[in-house]
Motif scaffolding. Structure first.
Motif, PDB file in Angstrom:
ATOM      1  N   THR A  70      43.239  40.008  39.403  1.00 43.70           N
ATOM      2  CA  THR A  70      42.513  40.885  40.323  1.00 43.70           C
ATOM      3  C   THR A  70      41.332  41.515  39.604  1.00 43.70           C
ATOM      4  O   THR A  70      41.494  42.069  38.502  1.00 43.70           O
ATOM      5  N   PHE A  71      40.163  41.447  40.221  1.00 51.69           N
ATOM      6  CA  PHE A  71      38.945  41.976  39.619  1.00 51.69           C
ATOM      7  C   PHE A  71      38.659  43.391  40.137  1.00 51.69           C
ATOM      8  O   PHE A  71      38.914  43.706  41.302  1.00 51.69           O
ATOM      9  N   ALA A  72      38.118  44.209  39.238  1.00 50.09           N
ATOM     10  CA  ALA A  72      37.740  45.586  39.598  1.00 50.09           C
ATOM     11  C   ALA A  72      36.385  45.556  40.297  1.00 50.09           C
ATOM     12  O   ALA A  72      35.357  45.913  39.728  1.00 50.09           O
ATOM     13  N   ARG A  73      36.395  45.121  41.535  1.00 52.00           N
ATOM     14  CA  ARG A  73      35.184  45.036  42.336  1.00 52.00           C
ATOM     15  C   ARG A  73      35.428  45.729  43.668  1.00 52.00           C
ATOM     16  O   ARG A  73      36.590  45.897  44.081  1.00 52.00           O
ATOM     17  N   PRO A  74      34.382  46.119  44.360  1.00 50.65           N
ATOM     18  CA  PRO A  74      34.572  46.778  45.664  1.00 50.65           C
ATOM     19  C   PRO A  74      35.371  45.937  46.653  1.00 50.65           C
ATOM     20  O   PRO A  74      36.106  46.477  47.481  1.00 50.65           O
ATOM     21  N   ASP A  75      35.221  44.598  46.583  1.00 49.13           N
ATOM     22  CA  ASP A  75      35.947  43.754  47.533  1.00 49.13           C
ATOM     23  C   ASP A  75      37.372  43.453  47.089  1.00 49.13           C
ATOM     24  O   ASP A  75      38.156  42.859  47.833  1.00 49.13           O
ATOM     25  N   THR A  98      44.917  29.962  45.375  1.00 47.71           N
ATOM     26  CA  THR A  98      44.151  30.491  46.503  1.00 47.71           C
ATOM     27  C   THR A  98      43.350  31.678  46.012  1.00 47.71           C
ATOM     28  O   THR A  98      43.378  32.004  44.821  1.00 47.71           O
ATOM     29  N   PHE A  99      42.634  32.345  46.925  1.00 46.42           N
ATOM     30  CA  PHE A  99      41.871  33.535  46.552  1.00 46.42           C
ATOM     31  C   PHE A  99      41.807  34.453  47.768  1.00 46.42           C
ATOM     32  O   PHE A  99      41.797  34.001  48.919  1.00 46.42           O
ATOM     33  N   ASN A 100      41.786  35.758  47.522  1.00 45.36           N
ATOM     34  CA  ASN A 100      41.763  36.754  48.588  1.00 45.36           C
ATOM     35  C   ASN A 100      40.928  37.950  48.166  1.00 45.36           C
ATOM     36  O   ASN A 100      40.896  38.297  46.987  1.00 45.36           O
ATOM     37  N   ASN A 101      40.286  38.578  49.143  1.00 42.78           N
ATOM     38  CA  ASN A 101      39.713  39.901  48.913  1.00 42.78           C
ATOM     39  C   ASN A 101      40.465  40.902  49.799  1.00 42.78           C
ATOM     40  O   ASN A 101      41.411  40.534  50.501  1.00 42.78           O
ATOM     41  N   HIS A 102      40.058  42.174  49.785  1.00 41.48           N
ATOM     42  CA  HIS A 102      40.781  43.193  50.539  1.00 41.48           C
ATOM     43  C   HIS A 102      40.840  42.846  52.026  1.00 41.48           C
ATOM     44  O   HIS A 102      41.907  42.927  52.657  1.00 41.48           O
ATOM     45  N   ALA A 103      39.697  42.462  52.602  1.00 49.17           N
ATOM     46  CA  ALA A 103      39.637  42.196  54.034  1.00 49.17           C
ATOM     47  C   ALA A 103      40.534  41.023  54.414  1.00 49.17           C
ATOM     48  O   ALA A 103      41.306  41.092  55.383  1.00 49.17           O
ATOM     49  N   LEU A 155      35.082  32.310  40.063  1.00 50.42           N
ATOM     50  CA  LEU A 155      34.361  33.346  40.794  1.00 50.42           C
ATOM     51  C   LEU A 155      32.921  33.490  40.323  1.00 50.42           C
ATOM     52  O   LEU A 155      32.125  34.172  40.966  1.00 50.42           O
ATOM     53  N   ALA A 156      32.588  32.844  39.197  1.00 51.73           N
ATOM     54  CA  ALA A 156      31.259  32.995  38.578  1.00 51.73           C
ATOM     55  C   ALA A 156      30.967  34.468  38.321  1.00 51.73           C
ATOM     56  O   ALA A 156      29.873  34.968  38.611  1.00 51.73           O
ATOM     57  N   ASP A 157      31.940  35.162  37.756  1.00 55.12           N
ATOM     58  CA  ASP A 157      31.821  36.590  37.483  1.00 55.12           C
ATOM     59  C   ASP A 157      32.270  36.841  36.045  1.00 55.12           C
ATOM     60  O   ASP A 157      33.463  36.821  35.736  1.00 55.12           O
ATOM     61  N   SER A 158      31.309  37.050  35.166  1.00 59.33           N
ATOM     62  CA  SER A 158      31.617  37.275  33.756  1.00 59.33           C
ATOM     63  C   SER A 158      31.510  38.739  33.358  1.00 59.33           C
ATOM     64  O   SER A 158      31.703  39.080  32.189  1.00 59.33           O
ATOM     65  N   THR A 159      31.207  39.605  34.318  1.00 61.00           N
ATOM     66  CA  THR A 159      30.954  41.009  33.982  1.00 61.00           C
ATOM     67  C   THR A 159      31.994  41.981  34.532  1.00 61.00           C
ATOM     68  O   THR A 159      32.272  43.000  33.909  1.00 61.00           O
ATOM     69  N   SER A 160      32.561  41.698  35.690  1.00 62.04           N
ATOM     70  CA  SER A 160      33.522  42.642  36.283  1.00 62.04           C
ATOM     71  C   SER A 160      34.773  42.769  35.418  1.00 62.04           C
ATOM     72  O   SER A 160      35.247  41.783  34.834  1.00 62.04           O
ATOM     73  N   ALA A 161      35.294  43.970  35.352  1.00 61.43           N
ATOM     74  CA  ALA A 161      36.525  44.210  34.605  1.00 61.43           C
ATOM     75  C   ALA A 161      37.715  43.617  35.360  1.00 61.43           C
ATOM     76  O   ALA A 161      37.661  43.403  36.574  1.00 61.43           O
ATOM     77  N   ILE A 162      38.765  43.337  34.610  1.00 63.07           N
ATOM     78  CA  ILE A 162      40.000  42.842  35.213  1.00 63.07           C
ATOM     79  C   ILE A 162      40.868  44.049  35.574  1.00 63.07           C
ATOM     80  O   ILE A 162      41.267  44.826  34.715  1.00 63.07           O
ATOM     81  N   ALA A 163      41.151  44.186  36.870  1.00 59.67           N
ATOM     82  CA  ALA A 163      41.950  45.330  37.330  1.00 59.67           C
ATOM     83  C   ALA A 163      43.434  45.081  37.150  1.00 59.67           C
ATOM     84  O   ALA A 163      44.220  46.034  37.030  1.00 59.67           O
ATOM     85  N   GLY A 164      43.847  43.836  37.136  1.00 60.43           N
ATOM     86  CA  GLY A 164      45.268  43.542  36.975  1.00 60.43           C
ATOM     87  C   GLY A 164      45.503  42.059  36.801  1.00 60.43           C
ATOM     88  O   GLY A 164      44.722  41.228  37.278  1.00 60.43           O
ATOM     89  N   ALA A 165      46.577  41.723  36.096  1.00 58.07           N
ATOM     90  CA  ALA A 165      46.973  40.329  35.901  1.00 58.07           C
ATOM     91  C   ALA A 165      48.494  40.267  36.007  1.00 58.07           C
ATOM     92  O   ALA A 165      49.204  40.920  35.250  1.00 58.07           O
ATOM     93  N   GLU A 166      48.967  39.490  36.973  1.00 54.26           N
ATOM     94  CA  GLU A 166      50.406  39.394  37.232  1.00 54.26           C
ATOM     95  C   GLU A 166      50.805  37.937  37.321  1.00 54.26           C
ATOM     96  O   GLU A 166      50.187  37.160  38.037  1.00 54.26           O
ATOM     97  N   ARG A 167      51.858  37.569  36.593  1.00 59.52           N
ATOM     98  CA  ARG A 167      52.349  36.198  36.648  1.00 59.52           C
ATOM     99  C   ARG A 167      53.427  36.103  37.724  1.00 59.52           C
ATOM    100  O   ARG A 167      54.438  36.812  37.668  1.00 59.52           O
TER     101      ARG A 167
END
Length: 539
Positions: free
Chosen positions: A175-180, A195-200, A142-154
Motif C-alpha cells: 500500500t502506497f502513502a498516496r491520496p488515492d 490485482t490493484f485497488n485504490n480507495h474508491a 505503478l511507475a512510482d519511485s517516490t511515494s512512501a510505502i504505507a504498509g506491506a502485508e503478506r
C-alpha cells in the motif's frame, strides 16, 4: 330533473383457466414478487454498477506485467550450487533468477517454502528480501519511485479486498502513502501482479460484494450461504415466469377496467407493459444465476493441487551460465523434476516474441526433448490421480504456509533419492496414459479457459473420460490452473450468454455493457412499479 339509468353489460362466465389464473397464479405472482423485492433491488443495482466498476472506476496503472530482461552470464558470477552451499542450504524447492534494482538475484524457495534472495555476484543474502522485492515490483507496476510505502502485508489466504477470483497466493499487499491509497498485490514467486485497488475501487468492490455476492453471509457455512441465494434466485425466475404467463398468454383482464384517472390502473398498465418486455430477461438472469450457484456447491479444488519438488544442492552441478550463450537469450530460469530427474526450465523469446522453453539437466546440461509437454503430461497424470481421490503428495500451499515438509529436507546430506518424497513421484513406470489425448499449449484466454483463471501460458490436457475432463496446468508454477468438465462447459455457456450477454461481443464491449445495463434497469423499473402497485392496492 331527468335521471339517467346505466345498464350493466353481462359478463360471460369465466373459463376454468381464467378462474385458475385469477385465483391462484395472480396471487402467487404477487406473493413471489413481494418476497424478492429486496434481493432484486440489490442485484439489479449491483448489475447496473458492474460495467462502471470495470470501465470508469478502474484506476490507471502504468504496467500490468513485469518484464524479464535477458540474463547475462557476467551477472551470474557465482554458480547456484556455490551460493546454496555458502548459505548452508542442503536442499531447495526452487531457484529462479529475478532482477532487483537492476541486479541479478537468485530467488530461492528453501525447504520450508520461504522465499530468500541472494546476490548472484557475491552470494550474500538480501535481508527482508521477499518484502523488498515485492515493493520493487509494485513500484515498477505503478511507475512510482517516490511515494512512501504505507504498509506491506503478506497474504496467505483470500480477504475482503483480495478475493478468490484473483486466484494467486501467496501475495504481498503493498500500500502506497498516496491520496488515492493505491495498493498493489504482488505474487513474488512468479513475479506478477494479482490485482490493484485504490480507495474508491476498494469501497466499490466492498459494496458490490455485499449487494451482488451477499458477502454479509460469509460467516455462515458456504453451502448455507449459497443455498440462501439459490432460494431467492429460484423464486425470482418463478415470479418472472408467472408474470409472463399472466400478462403474455392470458389476454383478458382479470379485473374490471379502471378509469384513466385511477393511479392504480396507471401503475398496473406500466407494470404490465414493461414487464412483458423484460420478463424474459429477468427469467434468464435469474435462471442462469441459479444454475451458476448450483455448480458452486462443488468445491473448487485447484488450490489443493500442485507439485512441490525438492532438489539437493549436490544435484545442481551444471553451470547455469553455460545456457546463456545461445542465439535466443534466456529470460527466466526455474527448477523442475521430470521423471524423477532434475532440470533447469529455461524460458526464452525469439525475435517474433514467441516463447521457447528448454529443459536441461542440472547435472550435465543434457537437453530433454519436448520437455514442456512431457512435464505437463506428468503433472496432468499426477493431478488426475489426486482429484480421483488417490493418496496425494504434499501440496504447494501446505508447504508454503505450514512449512510441514518431511524431516529428510533438513538433513545435511540430502540426496536425489530422498527428495522424491516431497511431492514428486519417484522415477519408475509412468502412469497409464491411454485416456490422455494430445496436449495443447494455450497462450491466450479462450471461451473455455477465460480471463478469470489468471494464469498463462498453460497446457491443456484433455482426457477421454465420460465428462471429457480437461486439466489446464501451469508448468512455470507446477499448479493446476483449471479443471473443466462438460458440466462446467454447459454452465459457463449459460452464464456467459444469459447473464453476461457475451452474445453481444460482436458489437464490442461498450455496446454489450450498455445492453446489460439497460436490461438490469428494466428489471429494476418493473420491480419498483410492482412494489408501488402492491402498496397502493393494500391501502
Amino acid at each position: 330533473m331527468q335521471t339517467t339509468s346505466t345498464s350493466r353489460v353481462a359478463v360471460p362466465a369465466a373459463s376454468p383457466i381464467r378462474r385458475f389464473v385469477g385465483r391462484y397464479l395472480y396471487r402467487w405472482h404477487r406473493m413471489l414478487g413481494l418476497v424478492t423485492v429486496v434481493p432484486v433491488l440489490m442485484w439489479t443495482l449491483s448489475g447496473l454498477s458492474h460495467p462502471l466498476m470495470s470501465n470508469l472506476l478502474r484506476p490507471f496503472i502504468a504496467h500490468e506485467t513485469v518484464p524479464a530482461p535477458p540474463l547475462s552470464a557476467a551477472k551470474l558470477a557465482l554458480p547456484v550450487a556455490q551460493v546454496l552451499t555458502q548459505n548452508h542450504l542442503a536442499a531447495v524447492q526452487n531457484v529462479r533468477v529475478v532482477h532487483y534494482r537492476r541486479e541479478a538475484i537468485y530467488q530461492v524457495t528453501d525447504f520450508r517454502g520461504r522465499l530468500r534472495y541472494f546476490a548472484a555476484t557475491t552470494g550474500h543474502e538480501l535481508p527482508g528480501g521477499d518484502r523488498a522485492y515485492a515493493e520493487d515490483v509494485a513500484r515498477y507496476l505503478l511507475a512510482d519511485s517516490t511515494s512512501a510505502i504505507a504498509g506491506a502485508e503478506r497474504l496467505t489466504h483470500y480477504t475482503a479486498d483480495y478475493k478468490f477470483i484473483n486466484r494467486l497466493l501467496p501475495v504481498w499487499k503493498i500500500t502506497f502513502a498516496r491520496p488515492d491509497g493505491m495498493a498493489i498485490f504482488v505474487e513474488t514467486g512468479q513475479s506478477r501482479m494479482g490485482t490493484f485497488n485504490n480507495h474508491a475501487r476498494a469501497r466499490f468492490l466492498w459494496t458490490f460484494g455485499m449487494l451482488h455476492n451477499w458477502d454479509f453471509l460469509d460467516a455462515l457455512p458456504r453451502p448455507l450461504h449459497l443455498g440462501i441465494m439459490l432460494v431467492f434466485t429460484t423464486i425470482i425466475w418463478l415470479s418472472a415466469l408467472s408474470g409472463l404467463l399472466i400478462y403474455g398468454f392470458v389476454r383478458k383482464k382479470l379485473r374490471q377496467p379502471r378509469s384513466a384517472q385511477d393511479q392504480v390502473g396507471w401503475l398496473r398498465r406500466r407494470h404490465r407493459t414493461l414487464g412483458l418486455w423484460v420478463a424474459f430477461v429477468t427469467f434468464t438472469f435469474a435462471l442462469s444465476a441459479s444454475y451458476h450457484l448450483i455448480q458452486k456447491f462443488t468445491p473448487d479444488r485447484r488450490e489443493e493441487v500442485a507439485r512441490v519438488s525438492a532438489f539437493a544442492t549436490s544435484e545442481l552441478t551444471w553451470p547455469l551460465k553455460e545456457a546463456l550463450g545461445g542465439a535466443v537469450p534466456v529470460q527466466q530460469v526455474s527448477l523442475v523434476r521430470v521423471g524423477g530427474q532434475p532440470y533447469y526450465r529455461l524460458v526464452s523469446k525469439d525475435a517474433a516474441g514467441k516463447q521457447q522453453v528448454q529443459y536441461r539437466s542440472t547435472r550435465d546440461g543434457q537437453l530433454l526433448p519436448n520437455g514442456e509437454l512431457t512435464y505437463a503430461r506428468e503433472l496432468g497424470q499426477e493431478f488426475m490421480t489426486r482429484l480421483n481421490g488417490q493418496p496425494a503428495a504434499l501440496s504447494a500451499t501446505g508447504a508454503a504456509e505450514d512449512g510441514a515438509l518431511p524431516d529428510c529436507c533438513t538433513a545435511p546430506a540430502l540426496t536425489a533419492e530422498t527428495t522424491t518424497a516431497i511431492g514428486t513421484p519417484a522415477a519408475g513406470p509412468a502412469p497409464a496414459q491411454a485416456n490422455l489425448l494430445s496436449p495443447e499449449l494455450v497462450t491466450k484466454f479462450t471461451e473455455e479457459y477465460g480471463f478469470v483463471n489468471k494464469r498463462l501460458p498453460v497446457v491443456k490436457l484433455a482426457f477421454a473420460t465420460p465428462g471429457h475432463t480437461a486439466l489446464y496446468v501451469e508448468p512455470a508454477s507446477g499448479r493446476l490452473a483449471a479443471l473443466v468438465t462438460d458440466g462446467d462447459r454447459r454452465e459457463g455457456l449459460s452464464f456467459a450468454v444469459l447473464h453476461k450477454f457475451f452474445l453481444m461481443d460482436w458489437a464490442g464491449k461498450n455496446i454489450r455493457d450498455a445492453v446489460a445495463m439497460l436490461s438490469a434497469l428494466g428489471v429494476l423499473c418493473v420491480t419498483l412499479y410492482g412494489l408501488g402497485l402492491l402498496l397502493r392496492t393494500r391501502r
